[in-house]
Design an enzyme around this catalytic site. Structure first.
Site, PDB file in Angstrom:
ATOM      1  N   TYR A 113       0.838  -1.202   0.000  1.00  0.00           N
ATOM      2  CA  TYR A 113       0.000   0.000   0.000  1.00  0.00           C
ATOM      3  C   TYR A 113       0.871   1.249   0.000  1.00  0.00           C
ATOM      4  CZ  TYR A 113      -3.305   3.561   1.599  1.00  0.00           C
ATOM      5  OH  TYR A 113      -4.062   4.716   1.712  1.00  0.00           O
ATOM      6  N   LYS A 117       1.298   4.349  -2.912  1.00  0.00           N
ATOM      7  CA  LYS A 117       1.061   5.759  -2.616  1.00  0.00           C
ATOM      8  C   LYS A 117       2.304   6.618  -2.892  1.00  0.00           C
ATOM      9  CE  LYS A 117      -3.221   5.543  -1.615  1.00  0.00           C
ATOM     10  NZ  LYS A 117      -4.215   6.240  -2.443  1.00  0.00           N
ATOM     11  N   THR A 150     -13.899   6.076   6.268  1.00  0.00           N
ATOM     12  CA  THR A 150     -14.550   5.441   5.117  1.00  0.00           C
ATOM     13  C   THR A 150     -14.375   3.928   5.211  1.00  0.00           C
ATOM     14  OG1 THR A 150     -12.602   5.396   3.682  1.00  0.00           O
ATOM     15  CG2 THR A 150     -13.905   7.433   3.699  1.00  0.00           C
TER      16      THR A 150
END
Length: 238
Positions: A113, A117, A150
């Protein structure tokens, strides 16, 4: 508002989306690259890419490149078209493994991840360099939305989910608050003509030192072109 389907984990879907968009013969003034997954178990996209790298980064890389000519046509000297890419503070601890971008040697959800990014920040800086070199009326900036409440966290360990549920009201931004910096980058008069910026809380700030490595930016761009099957037009730009 009109919805057009696009699966960022599928190179075929991205190309089909671009065809449908082009058929509308509409200008394109703002492109926000916002889709993403986080800390997912090891998995490949239909094209064989590690999911974090394939969806978070390569999907946006291909989409942006396929829409670049439309963005260039839509931008003007007084009103540049704008590309906003959503990264994360996680990029500060990310490492880019050019010899193993698919994390095949040793898979770590956190490492994969963070790498995706970091790749988005490197991509944005290289893209802005190329846009400036070509005299295009298009700017590219990268945004850190902060920690936002989220469904992105659905793959974290259950203990973290419990802590998130208990503390989200205090430490997490709402989706509306999380979107504010992307909106600022997309429409603020203060950002007119400004590109190659890393923004957090609507403020220009410094990204990770490694993200400013121009040689790494170039090498990632060239490798990304090979992976998604497009020509590397940047080879003629220093």
């Amino acid at each position: 508002v009109e919805f057009l389907y696009c699966d960022l984990a599928s190179m075929k879907s991205i190309r089909q989306f671009v065809q449908r968009f082009r058929a509308k013969n509409c200008p394109l003034h703002v492109l926000v690259n916002n889709a993403g997954v986080m800390l997912v178990p090891e998995k490949k996209t239909e094209d064989g890419f590690e999911e974090h790298f394939g969806l978070n980064y390569l999907g946006h890389f291909l989409l942006t490149n396929l829409l670049l000519d439309k963005l260039k046509q839509s931008g003007t000297h007084s009103h540049n078209a704008r590309i906003i890419t959503v990264s994360s503070a996680t990029h500060y601890v990310g490492e880019l493994h050019l010899n193993d971008l698919q994390s095949r040697c040793s898979y770590s959800p956190h490492g994969a991840y963070a790498q995706s990014k970091l790749a988005l920040v490197l991509f944005t800086y290289r893209l802005q360099h190329l846009l400036t070199a070509n005299g295009s009326h298009v700017t590219a900036n990268v945004v850190d939305p902060g920690v936002v409440n989220t469904e992105l966290y659905k793959h974290v360990f259950w203990v973290i989910k419990v802590v998130k549920w208990m503390t989200a009201w205090l430490f997490f931004k709402t989706p509306e608050e999380g979107a504010s910096t992307s909106i600022y980058a997309a429409v603020s008069p203060e950002m007119e003509g400004a590109g190659g910026c890393y923004l957090y809380n609507e403020t220009r700030t410094k990204s990770a030192d490694i993200a400013y490595d121009e040689e790494l930016q170039r090498r990632l761009w060239t490798e990304s072109c090979k992976m998604v099957g497009i020509s590397d037009e940047s080879s003629r730009v220093p």
